[in-house]
Design a protein around this motif. Structure first.
Motif, PDB file in Angstrom:
ATOM      1  N   THR A  24      -3.697 -51.207 -27.321  1.00 44.66           N
ATOM      2  CA  THR A  24      -4.060 -50.411 -28.645  1.00 44.66           C
ATOM      3  C   THR A  24      -5.444 -49.784 -28.051  1.00 44.66           C
ATOM      4  OG1 THR A  24      -5.398 -52.223 -29.481  1.00 44.66           O
ATOM      5  CG2 THR A  24      -3.171 -52.150 -30.115  1.00 44.66           C
ATOM      6  N   PRO A  25      -5.621 -48.482 -28.651  1.00 43.26           N
ATOM      7  CA  PRO A  25      -7.102 -47.695 -28.272  1.00 43.26           C
ATOM      8  C   PRO A  25      -8.415 -48.830 -28.300  1.00 43.26           C
ATOM      9  CG  PRO A  25      -5.455 -46.377 -29.663  1.00 43.26           C
ATOM     10  CD  PRO A  25      -5.222 -47.837 -29.713  1.00 43.26           C
ATOM     11  N   ALA A  26      -8.216 -49.506 -29.347  1.00 45.08           N
ATOM     12  CA  ALA A  26      -9.584 -50.093 -29.374  1.00 45.08           C
ATOM     13  C   ALA A  26      -9.730 -51.319 -28.357  1.00 45.08           C
ATOM     14  CB  ALA A  26      -9.658 -51.052 -30.707  1.00 45.08           C
ATOM     15  N   ALA A  27      -8.463 -51.956 -28.068  1.00 47.71           N
ATOM     16  CA  ALA A  27      -8.479 -53.025 -26.950  1.00 47.71           C
ATOM     17  C   ALA A  27      -8.746 -52.198 -25.755  1.00 47.71           C
ATOM     18  CB  ALA A  27      -7.174 -53.704 -27.204  1.00 47.71           C
ATOM     19  N   ARG A  28      -8.129 -51.115 -25.433  1.00 45.71           N
ATOM     20  CA  ARG A  28      -8.056 -50.470 -24.188  1.00 45.71           C
ATOM     21  C   ARG A  28      -9.685 -49.979 -23.923  1.00 45.71           C
ATOM     22  NH1 ARG A  28      -4.372 -45.428 -22.446  1.00 45.71           N
ATOM     23  NH2 ARG A  28      -5.431 -44.929 -20.334  1.00 45.71           N
ATOM     24  N   ALA A  29     -10.392 -49.574 -24.928  1.00 42.59           N
ATOM     25  CA  ALA A  29     -11.857 -49.235 -24.777  1.00 42.59           C
ATOM     26  C   ALA A  29     -12.555 -50.451 -24.689  1.00 42.59           C
ATOM     27  CB  ALA A  29     -12.421 -48.440 -25.917  1.00 42.59           C
ATOM     28  N   ALA A  30     -12.227 -51.493 -25.201  1.00 48.64           N
ATOM     29  CA  ALA A  30     -13.188 -52.700 -25.189  1.00 48.64           C
ATOM     30  C   ALA A  30     -13.096 -53.299 -23.560  1.00 48.64           C
ATOM     31  CB  ALA A  30     -12.761 -53.850 -26.374  1.00 48.64           C
ATOM     32  N   SER A  60     -14.615 -51.107 -21.050  1.00 44.05           N
ATOM     33  CA  SER A  60     -15.843 -51.010 -20.625  1.00 44.05           C
ATOM     34  C   SER A  60     -16.410 -52.439 -20.139  1.00 44.05           C
ATOM     35  CB  SER A  60     -16.513 -50.980 -22.314  1.00 44.05           C
ATOM     36  OG  SER A  60     -16.177 -49.806 -22.707  1.00 44.05           O
TER      37      SER A  60
END
Length: 275
Positions: free
Chosen positions: A207-213, A216
């Motif tokens: 998911t976009p949120a998991a991918r970004a977290a 990072s």
């Protein structure tokens, strides 16, 4: 088999789905049925051979001894031999050996005597007494095609003959090539390198949120081994790809230098017909 991303960054932590270095898929129901049929045939053949030997030994003896010999033959063929074979081969029966399968523990480790014994003991009922019906029903409702013996023993069957398809290594982002080639990039710890490689290969499935977290966190960990850092605003996934790509380039050049040095220092092999 569900796969997950292990975000622990220990130097010796490898990303594995269920404590397995290479995630072997669970065997399908169809393959297990075919393997089981081969095993049943092997048991029947063993039982016939043992029965002939037992009949020869007990010929002319009283009925009680004959009946005892028959019970011993049945136990040897159905319980003792399967247990012994799976224990000595670390999870392989004749059917599994023929089809490239292996029984492993639920934590993917090799089975031991107690696992093989429980599987064979339960198999006496679910396969030979009830003609395999409970085993089939259990496999149909199990995500790993487990029969009742597997549930009791804490095991499942995996396919060993799997074509390993490695994802292509990440390419160098052109806009970070100058920075990466001039930066001091140390060798990443094994666990971190595997985490980064698997993340880049699976990023599109997150998911976009998991991918970004995750990106990072991995980027921050990787930059502890890089100096100077890239310019502000560089995307974490691009930075990770650049670090891996340049480490791969440097390692390749180092291996080439070592090979050239070896060829200069060592005399040619007179038996090498490729020269």
């Amino acid at each position: 088999m569900a796969k997950r991303l292990d975000l622990s960054f220990g130097a010796h932590d490898l990303v594995t789905g269920e404590a397995v270095s290479l995630e072997l898929p669970a065997a399908s129901i169809g393959v297990r049925i075919l393997s089981g049929l081969i095993d049943v045939v092997a048991v029947v053949v063993a039982a016939v051979v043992l029965a002939v030997l037992g009949g020869t030994i007990t010929r002319g003896q009283d009925q009680a001894l004959t009946q005892t010999a028959q019970v011993v033959v049945a136990l040897l063929a159905v319980l003792v031999l399967p247990t012994t074979v799976e224990t000595l081969t670390r999870g392989k029966s004749p059917g599994k050996l023929a089809l490239g399968l292996r029984t492993v523990r639920d934590d993917a480790g090799p089975i031991q005597f107690r696992h093989a014994f429980v599987r064979a003991l339960v198999g006496m009922v679910e396969i030979f007494v009830t003609f395999g019906v409970p085993a089939l029903i259990s496999a149909l409702v199990s995500t790993q095609a487990k029969r009742l013996g597997d549930h009791a023993a804490g095991t499942y069957v995996v396919r060993e003959r799997v074509a390993v398809r490695l994802t292509p290594p990440p390419a160098m982002p052109p806009f970070l090539q100058a920075w990466a080639s001039g930066a001091d990039i140390a060798t990443l710890p094994d666990g971190l390198a595997v985490n980064v490689r698997q993340f880049l290969g699976r990023a599109s499935t997150l998911t976009p949120a998991a991918r970004a977290a995750v990106g990072s966190r991995l980027c921050a960990e990787a930059l502890r081994h890089v100096a100077p850092p890239p310019s502000a605003g560089a995307h974490p996934e691009h930075v990770l790809a650049a670090v891996l790509a340049d480490r791969r380039r440097r390692d390749g050049e180092r291996l080439d230098r070592e090979e050239q040095l070896r060829q200069r220092l060592l005399p040619p092999d007179p038996l090498d017909l490729s020269r």
